[in-house]
Design an enzyme around this catalytic site. Structure first.
Site, short mmCIF file in Angstrom:
data_model
loop_
_atom_site.label_atom_id
_atom_site.label_comp_id
_atom_site.label_asym_id
_atom_site.label_seq_id
_atom_site.Cartn_x
_atom_site.Cartn_y
_atom_site.Cartn_z
N LYS A 1 0.86 -1.20 0.00
CA LYS A 1 0.00 0.00 0.00
C LYS A 1 0.89 1.24 0.00
O LYS A 1 2.11 1.15 0.18
CB LYS A 1 -0.93 -0.02 1.21
CG LYS A 1 -0.23 0.01 2.55
CD LYS A 1 -1.22 -0.05 3.68
CE LYS A 1 -0.50 -0.12 5.01
NZ LYS A 1 -1.34 0.27 6.13
N ARG B 1 -9.07 0.03 16.51
CA ARG B 1 -9.11 0.91 15.34
C ARG B 1 -10.25 0.38 14.46
O ARG B 1 -11.36 0.83 14.60
CB ARG B 1 -7.74 0.88 14.64
CG ARG B 1 -7.57 1.94 13.58
CD ARG B 1 -6.17 1.96 13.03
NE ARG B 1 -5.78 0.68 12.41
CZ ARG B 1 -4.62 0.48 11.77
NH1 ARG B 1 -3.73 1.46 11.69
NH2 ARG B 1 -4.33 -0.69 11.23
N TYR C 1 18.10 28.78 7.74
CA TYR C 1 16.96 29.43 8.41
C TYR C 1 17.11 29.34 9.93
O TYR C 1 17.44 28.28 10.47
CB TYR C 1 15.65 28.75 8.02
CG TYR C 1 15.20 29.06 6.62
CD1 TYR C 1 14.88 30.37 6.24
CD2 TYR C 1 15.07 28.05 5.68
CE1 TYR C 1 14.45 30.64 4.94
CE2 TYR C 1 14.63 28.32 4.39
CZ TYR C 1 14.33 29.62 4.03
OH TYR C 1 13.90 29.89 2.76
N MET D 1 13.28 23.74 2.13
CA MET D 1 12.33 23.04 1.25
C MET D 1 13.02 22.20 0.17
O MET D 1 12.67 21.04 -0.05
CB MET D 1 11.38 24.05 0.59
CG MET D 1 10.24 23.39 -0.16
SD MET D 1 9.14 24.56 -0.96
CE MET D 1 8.33 25.32 0.41
C1 LIG Z 1 -3.74 -4.44 8.47
C2 LIG Z 1 -2.29 -4.31 8.19
N1 LIG Z 1 -1.56 -5.41 8.04
C3 LIG Z 1 -0.22 -5.35 7.79
C4 LIG Z 1 0.42 -4.13 7.70
C5 LIG Z 1 1.91 -4.11 7.49
O1 LIG Z 1 2.53 -3.63 8.65
P1 LIG Z 1 4.12 -3.50 8.74
O2 LIG Z 1 4.49 -2.45 7.74
O3 LIG Z 1 4.38 -3.07 10.14
O4 LIG Z 1 4.68 -4.82 8.40
C6 LIG Z 1 -0.32 -2.96 7.87
C7 LIG Z 1 0.39 -1.68 7.81
O5 LIG Z 1 0.08 -0.71 8.40
C8 LIG Z 1 -1.70 -3.04 8.12
O6 LIG Z 1 -2.44 -1.95 8.30
#
Ligand SMILES: Cc1ncc(COP(=O)(O)O)c(C=O)c1O
Length: 362
Positions: A33, A129, A258, A306
């Protein structure tokens, strides 16, 4: 052309995936992701295509990008669908789908799906969550099994504190999960990177048919603040570099950048590097944050701006205009940058922008 670039070592990515699979003793969905944590999801998926058991992304937009690029492996939507009208697309593109809320179950029941779904039913085992309450879990599963629109259900949950190696919370979450799943025979999926690396004792006899979900470790960063023997076997995948584009010779007592956060204590040679917070380099990285200049250790001085930052070249006489600067990667651990900047490697990697990515091997 601006000299900032990120070199992505795809062999390193494959090495890290194999380590995740071996260490977990189960199958592993590569979590790609957020554009593979800034590494380029399509390129990373292609690099892993012949060995990954599947992939996990946050949403259907990310999954469709992978399908459009020819990725045929299973893809799990980690937050499932956000609107019921995604369900037909999920089926059409043969995506796997997390269900974490009752409203999603109702939407599936009401849908007129043409083919059955593969569902990963998420339990809230203590992170609070997303996920179903333990008291509702078995009934939710039964509803999905009875609705005629589901082919298979994997049981899943997520750890909140697996990166804290002395914290009892992961064991407590596992106990909640086991109790909620009591007497259900099904594949399970619990472990993210810190759980794979840090909690083997909780999974002494892993089922090879279960599923780990490694993310960060695939990219060679450690989820822990302290050194860890298995995390030490990871290979950094991204090396972020740029070049010195100007050099300043300053006497003692002169400010740099800065806010005059750095004032030279001695005659100082300052290298100005084409890299800044607009690229995703953390603005809060202070004076002293490590860099390498032409392979030699040095450090940031003054505030990150930046598009530029400044490094100390005083003790590196062979360096100067055009010198290569590694900001993180093969020689400068990203975990150290994150710690110095008061953040986590996850955020630093995901924030990378504007920098051209190159891949090796091509
Ligand atoms: C539901 C879920 N599984 C697995 C992962 C992977 O986690 P990590 O990057 O700590 O291995 C994430 C990442 O946030 C997640 O939200």
């Amino acid at each position: 052309m601006r000299p900032a670039s990120a070199l992505i070592d795809l062999d390193g990515l494959r090495h890290n995936y194999r380590l995740a699979r071996k260490t977990s003793g189960s199958r592993a969905l590569a979590v790609i992701k957020a554009d593979a944590y800034g590494h380029g999801a399509v390129r990373c998926a292609h690099a892993l295509a012949d060995e990954a058991d599947g992939f996990a992304v946050a949403c259907i937009e990310e999954a469709l990008e992978l399908r459009a690029a020819g990725i045929r492996a299973p893809i799990l939507l980690l937050e499932g669908f956000f609107e019921p009208n995604e369900l037909e697309l999920i089926v059409h593109h043969q995506l796997w789908c997390v269900v974490h809320s009752i409203w999603q179950i109702e939407a599936i029941e009401r849908s007129g799906l043409s083919q059955p779904l593969t569902i990963w039913l998420k339990l809230d085992s203590g992170m609070h969550r997303v996920g179903l309450h333990p008291a509702d879990y078995q009934a939710a599963r039964q509803r999905l099994m009875n609705c005629g629109k589901v082919a298979k259900i994997v049981l899943m949950s997520h750890f909140a504190r697996a990166d804290e190696l002395d914290c009892p919370r992961s064991a407590e979450q596992l106990a909640v999960f086991r109790q909620a799943c009591d007497s259900i025979e099904a594949e399970i999926s619990l472990r993210n990177s810190p759980a794979i690396l840090g909690w083997p004792q909780l999974f002494e006899k892993p089922n090879p048919n279960d599923w780990a979900r490694p993310g960060l470790m695939l990219y060679g960063a450690s989820p822990f603040e302290e050194p860890h023997p298995v995390a030490a076997q990871l290979r950094p995948v991204m090396t972020l570099s740029s070049r010195v584009i100007a050099v300043r010779e300053l006497p003692a007592g002169e400010p740099v950048g800065y806010g005059a956060h750095f004032v030279s204590q001695r005659p100082t040679r300052v290298g100005v590097v084409a890299m800044g917070y607009a690229d995703g380099y953390p603005r809060h990285a202070p004076t002293g944050t490590p860099v390498q200049v032409d392979g030699l250790s040095s450090q940031l001085i003054g505030r990150v701006s930046m598009d530029m930052l400044t490094v100390d070249l005083t003790d590196l006489p062979g360096t100067g205009l055009g010198s290569q600067v590694e900001l993180w990667g093969q020689h400068v651990p990203i975990n150290e940058i994150a710690q110095r900047a008061g953040t986590i490697p996850y955020q630093i990697l995901c924030n990378l922008k504007r920098v051209s990515r190159q891949y090796s091997p091509h």
